[in-house]
Design a protein around this motif. Structure first.
Motif, PDB file in Angstrom:
ATOM      1  N   VAL A 569       0.843  -1.201   0.000  1.00  0.00           N
ATOM      2  CA  VAL A 569       0.000   0.000   0.000  1.00  0.00           C
ATOM      3  C   VAL A 569       0.876   1.248   0.000  1.00  0.00           C
ATOM      4  CG1 VAL A 569      -1.664   1.344   1.342  1.00  0.00           C
ATOM      5  CG2 VAL A 569      -1.966  -1.124   1.097  1.00  0.00           C
ATOM      6  N   GLU A 570       1.953   1.214   0.774  1.00  0.00           N
ATOM      7  CA  GLU A 570       2.869   2.355   0.842  1.00  0.00           C
ATOM      8  C   GLU A 570       3.560   2.577  -0.505  1.00  0.00           C
ATOM      9  OE1 GLU A 570       6.966   3.407   3.207  1.00  0.00           O
ATOM     10  OE2 GLU A 570       5.374   2.417   4.338  1.00  0.00           O
ATOM     11  N   ASP A 571       3.988   1.501  -1.146  1.00  0.00           N
ATOM     12  CA  ASP A 571       4.654   1.616  -2.452  1.00  0.00           C
ATOM     13  C   ASP A 571       3.705   2.176  -3.511  1.00  0.00           C
ATOM     14  OD1 ASP A 571       6.924   0.567  -1.307  1.00  0.00           O
ATOM     15  OD2 ASP A 571       6.600  -1.471  -2.065  1.00  0.00           O
ATOM     16  N   PHE A 572       2.471   1.686  -3.506  1.00  0.00           N
ATOM     17  CA  PHE A 572       1.507   2.166  -4.495  1.00  0.00           C
ATOM     18  C   PHE A 572       1.195   3.642  -4.270  1.00  0.00           C
ATOM     19  CE2 PHE A 572      -2.496   2.932  -6.565  1.00  0.00           C
ATOM     20  CZ  PHE A 572      -2.427   2.169  -7.724  1.00  0.00           C
ATOM     21  N   LEU A 573       1.028   4.025  -3.013  1.00  0.00           N
ATOM     22  CA  LEU A 573       0.748   5.426  -2.705  1.00  0.00           C
ATOM     23  C   LEU A 573       1.908   6.316  -3.133  1.00  0.00           C
ATOM     24  CD1 LEU A 573      -0.998   7.614  -1.416  1.00  0.00           C
ATOM     25  CD2 LEU A 573       0.048   7.058   0.789  1.00  0.00           C
ATOM     26  N   ALA A 574       3.133   5.844  -2.929  1.00  0.00           N
ATOM     27  CA  ALA A 574       4.312   6.636  -3.294  1.00  0.00           C
ATOM     28  C   ALA A 574       4.347   6.915  -4.795  1.00  0.00           C
ATOM     29  CB  ALA A 574       5.585   5.919  -2.856  1.00  0.00           C
ATOM     30  N   ILE A 575       4.080   5.892  -5.606  1.00  0.00           N
ATOM     31  CA  ILE A 575       4.122   6.102  -7.057  1.00  0.00           C
ATOM     32  C   ILE A 575       2.934   6.953  -7.504  1.00  0.00           C
ATOM     33  CG2 ILE A 575       2.814   4.064  -7.803  1.00  0.00           C
ATOM     34  CD1 ILE A 575       6.046   5.438  -9.386  1.00  0.00           C
ATOM     35  N   ALA A 576       1.792   6.813  -6.824  1.00  0.00           N
ATOM     36  CA  ALA A 576       0.621   7.631  -7.152  1.00  0.00           C
ATOM     37  C   ALA A 576       0.903   9.103  -6.868  1.00  0.00           C
ATOM     38  CB  ALA A 576      -0.595   7.164  -6.353  1.00  0.00           C
ATOM     39  N   ILE A 577       1.561   9.383  -5.754  1.00  0.00           N
ATOM     40  CA  ILE A 577       1.911  10.764  -5.408  1.00  0.00           C
ATOM     41  C   ILE A 577       2.900  11.331  -6.416  1.00  0.00           C
ATOM     42  CG2 ILE A 577       3.125  12.193  -3.706  1.00  0.00           C
ATOM     43  CD1 ILE A 577       1.883  10.426  -1.524  1.00  0.00           C
ATOM     44  N   GLU A 578       3.888  10.519  -6.807  1.00  0.00           N
ATOM     45  CA  GLU A 578       4.866  10.964  -7.811  1.00  0.00           C
ATOM     46  C   GLU A 578       4.174  11.390  -9.101  1.00  0.00           C
ATOM     47  OE1 GLU A 578       8.433   8.792  -8.820  1.00  0.00           O
ATOM     48  OE2 GLU A 578       8.420   7.819  -6.844  1.00  0.00           O
ATOM     49  N   ILE A 579       3.248  10.553  -9.561  1.00  0.00           N
ATOM     50  CA  ILE A 579       2.561  10.847 -10.821  1.00  0.00           C
ATOM     51  C   ILE A 579       1.668  12.074 -10.679  1.00  0.00           C
ATOM     52  CG2 ILE A 579       0.848   9.963 -12.461  1.00  0.00           C
ATOM     53  CD1 ILE A 579       2.036   7.164 -11.975  1.00  0.00           C
ATOM     54  N   GLU A 580       0.974  12.186  -9.556  1.00  0.00           N
ATOM     55  CA  GLU A 580       0.107  13.352  -9.333  1.00  0.00           C
ATOM     56  C   GLU A 580       0.928  14.644  -9.304  1.00  0.00           C
ATOM     57  OE1 GLU A 580      -2.982  14.211  -9.174  1.00  0.00           O
ATOM     58  OE2 GLU A 580      -3.856  12.236  -9.493  1.00  0.00           O
ATOM     59  N   GLN A 581       2.098  14.584  -8.699  1.00  0.00           N
ATOM     60  CA  GLN A 581       2.959  15.770  -8.655  1.00  0.00           C
ATOM     61  C   GLN A 581       3.454  16.156 -10.048  1.00  0.00           C
ATOM     62  OE1 GLN A 581       5.912  14.498  -5.797  1.00  0.00           O
ATOM     63  NE2 GLN A 581       4.810  15.426  -4.078  1.00  0.00           N
ATOM     64  N   ILE A 582       3.593  15.163 -10.914  1.00  0.00           N
ATOM     65  CA  ILE A 582       4.035  15.433 -12.281  1.00  0.00           C
ATOM     66  C   ILE A 582       2.916  16.071 -13.102  1.00  0.00           C
ATOM     67  CG2 ILE A 582       4.697  14.330 -14.469  1.00  0.00           C
ATOM     68  CD1 ILE A 582       6.248  12.260 -12.749  1.00  0.00           C
ATOM     69  N   ILE A 583       1.698  15.541 -12.986  1.00  0.00           N
ATOM     70  CA  ILE A 583       0.626  15.986 -13.891  1.00  0.00           C
ATOM     71  C   ILE A 583      -0.186  17.157 -13.349  1.00  0.00           C
ATOM     72  CG2 ILE A 583       0.453  13.692 -14.893  1.00  0.00           C
ATOM     73  CD1 ILE A 583      -2.024  13.178 -13.280  1.00  0.00           C
ATOM     74  N   THR A 584      -0.132  17.431 -12.055  1.00  0.00           N
ATOM     75  CA  THR A 584      -0.920  18.531 -11.492  1.00  0.00           C
ATOM     76  C   THR A 584      -0.603  19.882 -12.138  1.00  0.00           C
ATOM     77  OG1 THR A 584      -1.274  17.426  -9.373  1.00  0.00           O
ATOM     78  CG2 THR A 584      -1.468  19.818  -9.389  1.00  0.00           C
ATOM     79  N   PRO A 585       0.688  20.213 -12.371  1.00  0.00           N
ATOM     80  CA  PRO A 585       0.979  21.511 -13.026  1.00  0.00           C
ATOM     81  C   PRO A 585       0.338  21.660 -14.399  1.00  0.00           C
ATOM     82  CG  PRO A 585       2.971  20.620 -12.030  1.00  0.00           C
ATOM     83  CD  PRO A 585       1.927  19.541 -11.955  1.00  0.00           C
TER      84      PRO A 585
END
Length: 712
Positions: A569-585
């Motif tokens: 769960v922690e690993d999946f959340l980490a990659i989800a946050i990475e992607i969200e930080q990339i696409i949010t801008p």
């Protein structure tokens, strides 16, 4: 109207307590002074800004006419443009048009509900106020007084409207409903309510100016792209506009803080009016029932959202609301009278859990406990009529069904199926059972999971000092996690006081008064206390593991599986946050095409493969075996999304520097698919983790030796 439906009011010889007290008058004077201050300072600030802007215009013309040259023409032109822009930004707010606010209420008439109107008319007579201009029903657990503010309403008072929330009616008996309505008529009688019209216009004016800060920044950025000289002059104009905005923000804080202080006094006074017509006891019942019903409505809203996702809707939300209130009351062992829970007097104290208490200058209402204390001090006893307030309405169920449609006003329910009240009750109790942990642990695991990170289970299992079940799972330890959360919330308050985000001179901590300068010292001490509590909680978690593992070594395997699931769960959340930080801008800024394509290429080479690898593991989980999840996740893994296509950009959107506005050029279906798979799979991962955790706790209680220790 049948007199039996209108409870007699208490006989009170001396009603002088209904007169505004000294503090009420003081706060009213402060509000009047603040409004006068605003209307004095505001024109001066605007006038000064306009004068400075006009001087800029004059200087620009002078520079261009006396010193002819390319540089002076550019500089003079820049000064002219920015001066005119500064004047425009300041003056445009003086002509803000006040649009009508959308009212999501349903008007009712005396022809439709004669008994209710007679009931309300009798209250208005006893309160000595005028009858409402109109009466509306809303879906809320509330009642309120309102009118549509206009410029002229500041000088010529308008008749007020009464809004009655169906959720409020659903929670009250007739005497508590009378207290609630009398409270609103207490507001009808308050001349100070007229000041709200001035505050409304002040706030609209300031809000329109402050929210335009983004347009000012956009103007500066645009000037900077054209020419550096223009940008330099534009920054000077920006300083002028920002200075005006700074003064406006300070005025906003000053005016609204003083009005909030008056608002709290107005609530106390309206409570007294309610008590004078219905009794302190019924006024308190009205308050605590409203608080309880509001919490039930919030819980109901969450469940209705879940049902809507399954294509199900409720025809009568208020039958469901009543079910939620009764089911929750039963779990608290409260008595029920005529279909309404009898809420204990000490219920209001359950909301006062903070060790830090301060006077919230921005609160429009006093705390529930303060209001109850004030009403108890009046000591006015009123008779109690436990019949439902719905008896005042003609065809209550028809009304409830009509108001229930407001819950679905923004969505399409034409293809949805209707869930029956019995089916909803079964669904709601099933949800409670689904997320309830075994009661024998006395709340020790409620609201959390065991943090297994860093556990060496082989080493921990060698521990020779053993606690008994009762030594670990007792009332004190059961409240430990809640104490930690409350202390963490109090720590945030102390930090806010320390940094000035909460502006107070004094505050109470554990019942003792401190100056604001002591917040840092108390925060440091509280941090130490939280650290000790967290260490104790970790030790108790380990001792629980040792207790069960010593009785059944197979339990260790379940702990190990849970640890692996937590890591996943922690690993999946980490990659989800990475992607969200990339696409949010991409959604918030204007970016170059080169930047977008390079960023997405990097994401497709780095983060997306990691995401797909994790999703492949998800397919092996039990919950993902369901067809809708299996097919959806498999389709995403196989897909080769590009997310952005320069060919889809309209010619007019592609600028000289190849920059595009947010969303332009993006393939929406693919971006939505990415974001939804991240959020929804993470949600399912969390849910699956909880299911495994609950199964572990239940399995521990099946160990024969443990079963002998406790009465499960």
């Amino acid at each position: 109207m049948s007199k039996m439906l209108y409870p007699p009011s208490p006989v009170i010889a001396d009603k002088s307590f209904l007169l505004p007290n000294a503090n009420f008058k003081k706060q009213a004077v402060r509000v009047i002074v603040s409004i006068c201050c605003f209307f004095f300072v505001y024109p001066l600030v605007v006038l000064l800004a306009v004068i400075l802007g006009c001087l800029g215009v004059y200087f620009g013309f002078w520079l261009m006419s006396t010193q002819i040259g390319l540089l002076t023409l550019m500089l003079g032109g820049a000064i002219l443009v920015t001066s005119f822009a500064a004047i425009y930004f300041v003056l445009q707010f003086q002509f803000v048009r006040l649009g009508r606010e959308k009212i999501s209420h349903i008007e009712i008439t005396e022809v439709e509900h004669p008994v209710l109107f007679d009931f309300i008319r009798q209250i208005s007579r006893e309160a000595g106020t005028s009858f409402p201009r109109r009466i509306y029903l809303s879906q809320e657990v509330n009642a309120s007084v309102f009118y549509i503010p206009t410029f002229w309403s500041m000088f010529f008072p308008k008749r007020r409207n009464l809004v009655i929330g169906a959720g409020l009616i659903n929670a009250l008996n007739i005497t508590a409903f009378k207290a609630a309505m009398a409270h609103e008529f207490g507001h009808f009688s308050q001349q100070s309510l007229q000041l709200g019209g001035y505050i409304y216009h002040v706030n609209r004016l300031i809000y329109s100016m402050v929210r335009d800060d983004e347009r000012v920044n956009g103007f500066i950025e645009g000037m900077e792209k054209v020419n550096g000289v223009l940008a330099l002059v534009a920054y000077a104009a920006d300083i002028l506009v920002k200075a005006v905005m700074y003064v406006m923000k300070r005025l906003y804080a000053y005016v609204n803080r003083t009005y909030m202080s008056l608002s709290r006094e107005m609530e106390f006074h309206a409570d007294m009016v309610g008590a004078s017509l219905a009794g302190s006891n019924n006024a308190i019942t009205s308050l605590v029932s409203t608080e309880y019903a509001n919490a039930a409505m919030n819980a109901l809203g969450d469940k209705l959202n879940l049902l809507f996702a399954e294509g199900k809707v409720s025809r009568n939300v208020y039958l469901n609301h009543r079910s939620v209130m009764l089911i929750n009351a039963k779990s608290r062992s409260w008595e029920v009278n005529n279909g309404l829970p009898l809420i204990p007097d000490n219920f209001s104290k359950s909301f006062a859990t903070s060790r830090v208490n301060y006077k919230d200058q921005w609160a429009s209402h006093p705390s529930l406990e303060d209001r109850s204390t004030s009403l108890k001090a009046l000591n006015i006893e009123g008779i109690t009529d436990n019949r439902s307030a719905w008896e005042l309405f003609e065809s209550p169920e028809k009304v409830q069904e009509e108001i229930s449609q407001l819950f679905y006003a923004e969505v399409d329910i034409t293809r949805a199926t209707v869930i029956t009240p019995a089916a909803f009750e079964q669904f709601y109790t099933g949800e409670i059972t689904r997320y309830a942990l075994p009661a024998v642990y006395l709340g020790f695991y409620d609201g959390r999971n065991i943090d297994l990170k860093g556990w060496d289970m082989d080493e921990i299992s060698q521990e020779t000092r053993l606690r008994t079940f009762d030594e670990i799972y007792n009332e004190s330890n059961g409240q430990l996690y809640n104490k930690i959360r409350r202390n963490q919330a109090d720590l945030e308050i102390l930090h806010a006081i320390r940094t000035g985000k909460i502006q107070v001179n004094t505050f109470d901590f554990d019942g003792k008064k401190f100056g604001a300068d002591k917040a840092a010292t108390l925060a440091a001490a509280l941090e130490d206390e939280i650290e000790e509590q967290e260490l104790l909680l970790k030790e108790l978690d380990k001792e629980g593991f040792v207790l069960f593992n010593n009785q059944d070594a197979a339990i260790g395997n379940q702990y190990h599986s849970l640890k692996l699931e937590q890591q996943f769960v922690e690993d999946f959340l980490a990659i989800a946050i990475e992607i969200e930080q990339i696409i949010t801008p991409f959604y918030n800024h204007e970016l170059t095409v080169t930047y977008i394509t390079d960023t997405l290429d990097a994401m497709k080479q780095q983060q997306i493969p990691k995401l797909k690898a994790l999703l492949t593991q998800v397919l092996d989980k039990q919950w993902a075996a369901e067809e809708k999840w299996n097919s959806r996740i498999s389709a995403f893994i196989k897909a080769d999304y590009v997310y952005f296509s320069q060919n889809s950009i309209p010619p007019g959107e592609l600028k000289e520097l190849e920059s595009v506005h947010s969303n332009v050029g993006f393939i929406n279906e693919e971006m939505i698919a990415l974001r939804s798979i991240l959020s929804e799979v993470h949600g399912k991962n969390i849910e699956w983790l909880f299911i495994q955790f609950k199964a572990l706790l239940e399995r521990q209680l099946e160990i024969p030796e443990i079963r002998d220790m406790v009465a499960v």
